[in-house]
Design an enzyme around this catalytic site. Structure first.
Site: not given
Ligand code: AMP
Length: 277
Positions: A34, A184
C-alpha cells in the site's frame, strides 16, 4: 493530515484542494505494498488522498468480511509518515445508505478467474470504486498489479463510462522470500507462512520456462500445479495462463500473458500473478 469520516466532509476537503489529486483506495491494515502506492501518488500529485474502507459488497457470504484485519491507529501513523493529506474512512452505513440500489457491472473481464470463484465480487469492487471516484474526484488513482484482474476491471470501467481518472498500476511489492505482501498474510501461522512461498515459486518457475522459450500454456499450468502439489499445506483454487488483457486462457503463448493463481494455505486464500512479457 485531515481525516474525513463522512462523504460531506470528504467533498468539502476536496473543494478546498487545488492542483492534482492522487488517490489510493485501500481496505486498511496497511503494508509496504500500500505504502508504495502512496509514495508514488505523493511523488506525482499536489494532494494525496487515501481511503480506508472494508467494502462489504465485495465479500461473499462465506468470506472474511467480519474478520478482516484492522488497526486504524497504526494505519493512520503510517499514512501520516508518508505525508498523506487526507484519509477518507467512511462507515458502511455512510457508503451504503438504506435502500441503496445502483450498481456498476463490468462484463466479460469479470467473468473469469476471481469473478468465477467469487461471484459478485467485481460488482462490489466496481461500484465502490465508482462511488469513491465521485466523492474524491481524483486526477490519478493508484492500484496494485497484485490484484491484476481488479486493475483491468477498473481500467475498463473508467474507459467505458468516460470517467476522468487516470488509472495507474504499480508493481507488486514482495517480502524478501517472494511472498506478495497482503493484509491477509497475518492469518498465516509460522508453518503456513513458510508454505505460502509456493505461490511465488510456482510463478517464478513459469516465468523461467517462458524465458527458455516454452510457449505451451498448458505445460506452464501443469508445471505450476505439480510444484504446488508438493506443498502439503497448499490447496489449489486455480492456476491460469491467460491473455493479459482479456484474461482468456491461452493455448499458445503468442502475446503478453498473465500467469496467475489462487492457492489456499490452511484457511487463508492467497492470490498472486506474474506477467509473461
Ligand atoms: P487492499 O487493501 O488489499 O484492497 O489493497 C489496496 C490496493 O493496494 C489495491 O490496489 C491492491 O492491489 C494494492 N496492493 C495490495 N497488496 C499489494 C502489494 N503487495 N503490492 C502492490 N500493491 C498492492
Amino acid at each position: 493530515m485531515e481525516i474525513a469520516k463522512t462523504i460531506a466532509e470528504m467533498k468539502a476537503l476536496r473543494r478546498q484542494s487545488s492542483g492534482s489529486v492522487g488517490f489510493v483506495p485501500t481496505m486498511g491494515y496497511l503494508h509496504h505494498g500500500h505504502l508504495a502506492l502512496v509514495k508514488q501518488a505523493r511523488a506525482e500529485n499536489s494532494i494525496v488522498v487515501v481511503s480506508i474502507f472494508v467494502n462489504p459488497t465485495q465479500f461473499g457470504p462465506s468470506e472474511d468480511f467480519r474478520t478482516y484485519p484492522c488497526d486504524t491507529e497504526r494505519d493512520l501513523a503510517m499514512l501520516e509518515k508518508e505525508n498523506t493529506d487526507i484519509v477518507f474512512m467512511p462507515s458502511a452505513e455512510e457508503m451504503y445508505s438504506q435502500g441503496f440500489s445502483s450498481w456498476v457491472e463490468v462484463e466479460k473481464v469479470t467473468e473469469r478467474l476471481e469473478g468465477s470463484y467469487r461471484p459478485g465480487h467485481f460488482k462490489g469492487v466496481a461500484t465502490v470504486v465508482a462511488k469513491l471516484f465521485n466523492i474524491v474526484e481524483p486526477t490519478r488513482a493508484y492500484f496494485g498489479q497484485k490484484d491484476a484482474q481488479q486493475a483491468l476491471v477498473i481500467q475498463k470501467m473508467v474507459a467505458d463510462l468516460n470517467m476522468n481518472q487516470e488509472v495507474i498500476v504499480a508493481p507488486t511489492v514482495r517480502e524478501s522470500d517472494g511472498l506478495a505482501m497482503s493484509s491477509r498474510n497475518i492469518y498465516l501461522n509460522t508453518e503456513e507462512r513458510q508454505a505460502a512461498t509456493v505461490l511465488f515459486r510456482a510463478l517464478s518457475l513459469s516465468k523461467q520456462l517462458w524465458g527458455k522459450s516454452e510457449r505451451n500454456a498448458e505445460r506452464l499450468r501443469q508445471e505450476m500445479v505439480s510444484l504446488i502439489k508438493k506443498e502439503p499445506l497448499a490447496k489449489i483454487e486455480y492456476v491460469s495462463v491467460a491473455d493479459a488483457q482479456t484474461l482468456e486462457e491461452l493455448t499458445e503463448i503468442d502475446r503478453t500473458a498473465l500467469a496467475s493463481l489462487v492457492v489456499r494455505i490452511g484457511k487463508t486464500r492467497l492470490i498472486d500473478n506474474m506477467v509473461l512479457r
